[in-house]
Design an enzyme around this catalytic site. Structure first.
Site, PDB file in Angstrom:
ATOM      1  N   ASP A   1     -10.791   2.829   3.736  1.00 32.47           N
ATOM      2  CA  ASP A   1     -11.147   1.425   3.489  1.00 32.47           C
ATOM      3  C   ASP A   1     -12.631   1.253   3.187  1.00 32.47           C
ATOM      4  O   ASP A   1     -13.051   0.192   2.729  1.00 32.47           O
ATOM      5  CB  ASP A   1     -10.811   0.588   4.737  1.00 32.47           C
ATOM      6  CG  ASP A   1      -9.470  -0.124   4.589  1.00 32.47           C
ATOM      7  OD1 ASP A   1      -9.082  -0.417   3.450  1.00 32.47           O
ATOM      8  OD2 ASP A   1      -8.834  -0.370   5.622  1.00 32.47           O
TER       9      ASP A   1
ATOM     10  N   LYS B   1       0.834  -1.208   0.000  1.00 32.48           N
ATOM     11  CA  LYS B   1       0.000   0.000   0.000  1.00 32.48           C
ATOM     12  C   LYS B   1       0.870   1.260   0.000  1.00 32.48           C
ATOM     13  O   LYS B   1       0.602   2.210  -0.737  1.00 32.48           O
ATOM     14  CB  LYS B   1      -0.921  -0.011   1.222  1.00 32.48           C
ATOM     15  CG  LYS B   1      -2.016  -1.057   1.124  1.00 32.48           C
ATOM     16  CD  LYS B   1      -2.769  -1.255   2.428  1.00 32.48           C
ATOM     17  CE  LYS B   1      -3.759  -2.408   2.284  1.00 32.48           C
ATOM     18  NZ  LYS B   1      -4.421  -2.790   3.532  1.00 32.48           N
TER      19      LYS B   1
ATOM     20  N   GLN C   1      -4.780  -1.214   9.839  1.00 32.60           N
ATOM     21  CA  GLN C   1      -4.571  -2.543   9.252  1.00 32.60           C
ATOM     22  C   GLN C   1      -5.088  -3.626  10.206  1.00 32.60           C
ATOM     23  O   GLN C   1      -4.708  -3.670  11.371  1.00 32.60           O
ATOM     24  CB  GLN C   1      -3.067  -2.744   8.964  1.00 32.60           C
ATOM     25  CG  GLN C   1      -2.731  -4.057   8.293  1.00 32.60           C
ATOM     26  CD  GLN C   1      -3.281  -4.159   6.864  1.00 32.60           C
ATOM     27  OE1 GLN C   1      -3.309  -3.195   6.111  1.00 32.60           O
ATOM     28  NE2 GLN C   1      -3.729  -5.352   6.485  1.00 32.60           N
TER      29      GLN C   1
END
Ligand code: NDP
Length: 283
Positions: free
Chosen positions: A117, A50, A94
């Protein structure tokens, strides 16, 4: 046909890169903040991907890395601070988190306007009501991949295996929005193969190596394999790729299918949040 997520993501990331190059003549660069707790090898590898992808398109990406034993309070305060930081457009926490941390509380502390997200209840609620919203990254990435290959889902029967809040359930909604008829299967489904064999489009997000084989799909099916299963240092999907390949009209490989598209969708979400934060404010 192989649905090449790696290449599609690269092409789409290049477009985003050009947009950011234009934007940064006038405004600051978009900024994605990533919070990581502990050093789980899979998480470290996802994070690296990422960060690399963000930097490659001119997006600022910062990593906030905490020890495994960080307290919920410290995490909570960090997320609050990032919520208030005018320089940050998107944020991700995460997952998975260590057991002592309250995942539900911490993810819902992320402000909906920084939810890169697309996991926030407000954003998911808007999606389920069919309103404009930030979409969960993996389902969004899959829809973009289908679009890139001109795969029309209207009137098709889409069977989804897995009903997680981040993949199975939202992809059902997005496919239904595009006119597909939906069946959602899960661990309590009786005779899984009966359902998967009816799929024109089959999405599998379970986390079990080669759960689906050729005997469970029909000729001409389009398969999106979300699963990532690491066995002996090698990655496998939930679908037995080699076995189903001849029968499938189109299929995503693992790796190189859904994964890169998820990262692309995450960057795209961050860019949309940036547009809201910076560009609209300055209009
Ligand atoms: P979850 O673990 O949250 O959910 C798994 C789902 O699979 C559940 O709904 C469960 O049913 C269902 N299930 C479990 N066993 C079976 C079975 N035998 N038959 C049918 N359904 C079953 O998974 P996620 O959706 O978060 O992730 C799934 C996989 O996808 C993982 O390998 C993950 O690493 C990967 N992943 C990959 C991403 C990418 O970008 N490529 C992004 C996100 C995830 P029930 O609800 O009844 O328990």
């Amino acid at each position: 046909m192989i649905l090449d997520g790696k290449n599609t993501a690269k092409l789409r990331n290049d477009i985003l890169k050009n947009k950011i190059a234009e934007d940064t003549k006038q405004y600051r660069a978009p900024h994605l903040a990533i919070i990581l707790v502990g050093s789980h090898p899979a998480s470290l590898s996802y994070i690296k991907g990422k960060l690399r992808a963000a930097e490659s398109i001119g997006m600022k990406a910062t990593l906030h890395h905490y020890q495994e034993d960080v307290s919920s309070e410290e995490m909570y305060q960090k997320i609050k601070a990032l919520n208030h930081d005018q320089d940050v457009d998107g944020m991700i926490l995460q997952l998975p988190l260590p057991k002592h941390l309250d995942e539900e509380m911490l993810t819902s502390t992320i402000d909906a306007s920084k939810d890169a997200d697309g996991f926030h209840v407000l954003n998911q609620g808007r999606m389920y009501q069919g309103k404009p919203n930030i979409k969960p990254a993996t389902p969004y990435g899959m829809m973009l991949l289908l679009e890139a290959y001109n795969i029309d889902v209207k009137g098709k029967h889409a069977v989804i295996v897995g009903r997680s809040n981040i993949v199975g359930f939202p992809i059902a909604r997005l496919l239904m929005d595009m006119g597909a008829t939906i069946t959602v299967c899960h661990s309590k489904t009786k005779d899984l193969a009966y359902h998967t064999k009816q799929a024109d489009i089959l999405v599998v997000s379970v986390g079990r190596k080669h759960l689906i084989d050729a005997s469970m799909v029909k000729e001409g099916v389009v398969i999106l394999d979300v699963g990532i299963n690491k066995v002996d240092q090698k990655l496998y999907g939930d679908v037995n790729y080699d076995d189903v390949y001849e029968k499938a009209k189109a299929i995503t490989p693992v790796p190189g299918g859904v994964g890169p598209m998820t990262i692309h969708a995450l960057l795209l979400n961050t860019y949309h949040l940036y547009e809201n934060h910076v560009k609209i404010i300055h209009k």
